[in-house]
Design a protein around this motif. Sequence first.
Motif, PDB file in Angstrom:
ATOM      1  N   GLY A  63     -76.845   0.504 -67.111  1.00  0.00           N
ATOM      2  CA  GLY A  63     -77.112   1.763 -66.428  1.00  0.00           C
ATOM      3  C   GLY A  63     -78.574   1.864 -66.046  1.00  0.00           C
ATOM      4  O   GLY A  63     -79.418   1.057 -66.464  1.00  0.00           O
TER       5      GLY A  63
ATOM      6  N   LEU B 252     -70.379   2.265 -70.804  1.00  0.00           N
ATOM      7  CA  LEU B 252     -70.961   1.441 -69.755  1.00  0.00           C
ATOM      8  C   LEU B 252     -71.771   0.313 -70.370  1.00  0.00           C
ATOM      9  O   LEU B 252     -72.481   0.509 -71.350  1.00  0.00           O
TER      10      LEU B 252
ATOM     11  N   LYS C  14     -83.884   0.741 -67.118  1.00  0.00           N
ATOM     12  CA  LYS C  14     -82.539   0.183 -67.004  1.00  0.00           C
ATOM     13  C   LYS C  14     -82.148  -0.372 -68.369  1.00  0.00           C
ATOM     14  O   LYS C  14     -83.007  -0.769 -69.156  1.00  0.00           O
TER      15      LYS C  14
END
Length: 248
Positions: A93, A90, A44
């Motif tokens: 993620g 982003l 992550k």
Amino acid sequence: MATGPSSEAGAMAGGGGGPGVFLVAVNGQIESGEFPGFDELYCKFCFVYGQDWVPTAVRVPCVSLKCCLASRACVCGRPPPMALSPPQGLEEGISQITSKSAVAPTTLVWNFPIEITFKSTNPSGWPQIVVSVYGPDFFGNDVVRGYGAVHVPFTPGRHKRTIAMFVPESTSRLQKFTSWFTGRRPEFTDPKVVAQGEGREVTRVRSQGFVTISFNVVTKDMKKLGYDVSPSDMQTPCVPTAEGIHKY
């Protein structure tokens, strides 16, 4: 796969930061990791940045109006109004699960893309990327296999960084055995604390593994605000002296 620096340059050209604001566009990928003794891991990521930094939006033609987008002009002849698109990229993620292969028996390859554009008024709080890696333990529970953080490179261009990962440790042997048996290993409630210094002096950790990340960085309007982030070899180019030039 991640795209090259040209994609950020095009996006930044369409959405200026305004007076007193500079832009930093980042893309790249979390390429791979090395965690001896572990397999079938995923990662992550999230970005941590100062209070003066915000993910920026890019100005695009407003398609809600009846404008001729092909000629980029309204029926009246004026250019179409511009609307703000959502923030580019982003902030966090999660990757796919990857396994080691016979070709690379010690390397876990993710090639997970990252992309984001920031705007800010000063370099304080320069963005960091925090990476956390997870995988199954002996009982099949998902446990953390490593935390790490690194600053986004300051200079434009392509860069590669290798992050030394670590995991929190129990303070006693009893807690260590209990956490192993129950599958509840010590971990941070919020991985973003890895990029901060508060409370780190009382945290016991152990080094475990490495993660490699590649970055493509593009900046805009930093020189206008007095910040020179050009690579040192570009600031002082190596010019051969007259003695080193052969005469024919």
